[in-house]
Design a protein around this motif. Structure first.
Motif, short mmCIF file in Angstrom:
data_model
loop_
_atom_site.label_atom_id
_atom_site.label_comp_id
_atom_site.label_asym_id
_atom_site.label_seq_id
_atom_site.Cartn_x
_atom_site.Cartn_y
_atom_site.Cartn_z
N THR A 163 6.73 -9.58 11.84
CA THR A 163 5.42 -9.70 12.48
C THR A 163 4.31 -10.04 11.51
N VAL A 164 4.61 -10.08 10.22
CA VAL A 164 3.60 -10.40 9.21
C VAL A 164 3.11 -11.83 9.41
N VAL A 179 7.03 -8.98 1.64
CA VAL A 179 7.81 -8.84 2.87
C VAL A 179 9.19 -8.26 2.56
N ASP A 180 9.77 -8.65 1.44
CA ASP A 180 11.07 -8.09 1.05
C ASP A 180 10.97 -6.59 0.82
N VAL A 181 9.81 -6.13 0.32
CA VAL A 181 9.63 -4.70 0.08
C VAL A 181 9.78 -3.93 1.39
N ILE A 182 9.16 -4.41 2.47
CA ILE A 182 9.22 -3.63 3.71
C ILE A 182 10.50 -3.93 4.51
N ARG A 183 11.30 -4.87 4.05
CA ARG A 183 12.63 -5.03 4.65
C ARG A 183 13.57 -3.92 4.20
N GLY A 184 13.21 -3.30 3.09
CA GLY A 184 14.05 -2.25 2.54
C GLY A 184 13.96 -0.97 3.36
N GLU A 256 -6.73 11.77 -8.79
CA GLU A 256 -7.70 12.49 -9.62
C GLU A 256 -8.31 13.66 -8.85
N ALA A 257 -8.40 13.50 -7.52
CA ALA A 257 -8.99 14.55 -6.68
C ALA A 257 -7.99 15.65 -6.33
N GLY A 258 -6.75 15.51 -6.81
CA GLY A 258 -5.74 16.52 -6.54
C GLY A 258 -4.74 16.14 -5.47
N GLY A 259 -4.85 14.92 -4.96
CA GLY A 259 -3.90 14.47 -3.96
C GLY A 259 -2.53 14.24 -4.57
N VAL A 260 -1.49 14.40 -3.76
CA VAL A 260 -0.12 14.25 -4.25
C VAL A 260 0.59 13.15 -3.46
N PRO A 261 0.60 11.93 -3.99
CA PRO A 261 1.34 10.86 -3.34
C PRO A 261 2.83 10.98 -3.66
N ALA A 262 3.62 10.03 -3.18
CA ALA A 262 5.06 10.04 -3.47
C ALA A 262 5.28 9.99 -4.98
N ALA A 263 6.31 10.70 -5.44
CA ALA A 263 6.58 10.73 -6.88
C ALA A 263 7.09 9.39 -7.38
N ALA A 264 7.86 8.70 -6.57
CA ALA A 264 8.45 7.42 -6.98
C ALA A 264 7.48 6.27 -6.78
N ALA A 265 7.30 5.47 -7.83
CA ALA A 265 6.41 4.32 -7.74
C ALA A 265 6.85 3.36 -6.64
N SER A 266 8.16 3.24 -6.44
CA SER A 266 8.66 2.33 -5.42
C SER A 266 8.25 2.77 -4.02
N GLU A 267 8.17 4.09 -3.79
CA GLU A 267 7.76 4.59 -2.48
C GLU A 267 6.27 4.39 -2.27
N ARG A 268 5.47 4.62 -3.32
CA ARG A 268 4.03 4.39 -3.21
C ARG A 268 3.79 2.91 -2.91
N LEU A 269 4.52 2.05 -3.59
CA LEU A 269 4.37 0.61 -3.37
C LEU A 269 4.74 0.25 -1.94
N TYR A 270 5.81 0.83 -1.42
CA TYR A 270 6.26 0.52 -0.06
C TYR A 270 5.13 0.75 0.94
N TRP A 271 4.50 1.92 0.90
CA TRP A 271 3.47 2.22 1.89
C TRP A 271 2.24 1.36 1.71
N ARG A 272 1.87 1.07 0.47
CA ARG A 272 0.67 0.25 0.24
C ARG A 272 0.90 -1.19 0.67
N VAL A 273 2.08 -1.69 0.40
CA VAL A 273 2.41 -3.05 0.83
C VAL A 273 2.49 -3.12 2.34
N ARG A 274 3.14 -2.15 2.96
CA ARG A 274 3.27 -2.16 4.41
C ARG A 274 1.90 -2.16 5.08
N ASP A 275 0.99 -1.34 4.59
CA ASP A 275 -0.33 -1.28 5.20
C ASP A 275 -1.08 -2.59 5.02
N ALA A 276 -1.00 -3.16 3.82
CA ALA A 276 -1.69 -4.42 3.57
C ALA A 276 -1.15 -5.52 4.48
N LEU A 277 0.15 -5.58 4.63
CA LEU A 277 0.74 -6.60 5.49
C LEU A 277 0.37 -6.37 6.96
#
Length: 320
Positions: A163-164, A179-184, A256-277
């Motif tokens: 749908t992108v 797009v390949d990132v969110i195919r995973g 910096e404010a104390g939030g705890v995102p996913a520990a794995a960089a690949s997971e953080r990337l997945y959500w940020r890419v998905r939202d942007a797309l």
């Protein structure tokens, strides 16, 4: 004498059945004396109602009405539940007055709530001070721990690789990689959090020269899921409003404010890419309220260019 709306603007007028419903929620001797359209929403009609009180003063309420929205009943159930929960927290949110999610009494599904001080701010000026405030506010939302019976439903994502809609100016290689990132596989090892699901500058009210946050509004998409969903959504919004660097900066400010995102960089990337797309499918609808608020330079084409630059920046960061 019945309720009289002093605003002659036909768009601002409250529909008869809804006006009667609103009137039944008021205190004895009160009446609606004015209705004003609040611009900036995408899925719902928003009106500020001025209420004349018995003592001669006034107070204000906000009326949200969903017209022709299939998910209206679900959205209003979620919002009314969230507002009820939030009254017992430090999160500055409106107070629920009444809700008619199935339009049993109104022309369309509607919700009535208190009106908060402040306004959304879309200007570039002062952004450096506002971003940390946004981040701290989101962390505060994510720290809420409602009882299991009060948890909202699990998050839903609609965007898929198919749908992108890459903009005409898109960097083809970067978008193909994105797009390949969110195919995973979808990341599943996360700690559930109370999510706003549309946390972005248009839903945060500021007041004063400080500035300070006076309210967080539009809780109709409240969900339960990974904190990265909210972080990603605000990051993309900031990237499109103010430039890609601010999208990247918000993710840092959240930690910096104390939030705890996913520990794995690949997971953080997945959500940020998905939202942007996901924004690629509705650039016109998303950018319209910004132009109405005075950011006339944010044409659809200009926002598409920023979206392309942000997606490219995300993919570049993944290679570092």
């Amino acid at each position: 004498m019945g309720d009289v709306l002093s605003d002659p603007d036909e768009e601002a007028a409250v529909r008869p059945l809804t006006l009667a419903w609103v009137s039944r929620q008021l205190d004895v001797g009160e009446r609606v004396i004015r209705s004003e359209v609040l611009h900036g929403g995408i899925t719902a009609e928003m009106r500020r109602l001025t209420i004349g009180t018995r003592g001669g003063g006034t107070r204000e309420l906000v009326l949200r009405t969903f017209v022709g929205v299939e998910s209206a009943e679900d959205r209003l159930h979620r919002e009314s539940g969230a507002l009820t929960l939030l009254t017992r927290t430090e999160v500055p949110a409106p107070e629920l007055v009444a809700v008619d999610p199935s339009a049993a009494q109104c022309e369309y599904p509607s919700l009535l709530m208190t009106c908060l001080a402040g306004r959304p701010v879309f200007d570039d000026e002062g952004l450096e001070a506002r971003v940390p405030l946004l981040a701290r506010q989101l962390v505060a939302i994510h720290t809420l721990r409602p009882a299991p019976a009060q948890q909202p439903r699990k998050y839903v994502t609609l965007t898929t690789a198919d749908t992108v809609v890459p903009p005409k100016v898109a960097d083809a290689a970067a978008w193909a990689a994105a797009v390949d990132v969110i195919r995973g596989p979808v990341p599943s090892s996360y700690e559930g959090r109370f999510l706003h699901r549309d946390f972005q500058p248009g839903n945060v009210l500021f007041a004063g020269t400080g500035p300070r946050i006076t309210g967080v509004v539009d809780w109709a998409a409240t969900s339960w899921g990974p904190a990265d969903l909210d972080v990603a959504h605000c990051s993309t919004s900031l990237a499109l409003l103010h430039g890609p660097a601010w999208g990247l900066r918000f993710a840092e400010a959240y930690e910096e404010a104390g939030g705890v995102p996913a520990a794995a960089a690949s997971e953080r990337l997945y959500w940020r890419v998905r939202d942007a797309l996901a924004f690629s499918e509705e650039v016109g609808a998303v950018s319209r309220p910004w132009r109405e608020a005075g950011r006339t330079e944010l044409t659809v084409r200009a926002v598409e260019r920023r979206l392309d630059a942000y997606v490219t920046a995300l993919m570049d960061s993944a290679r570092l």
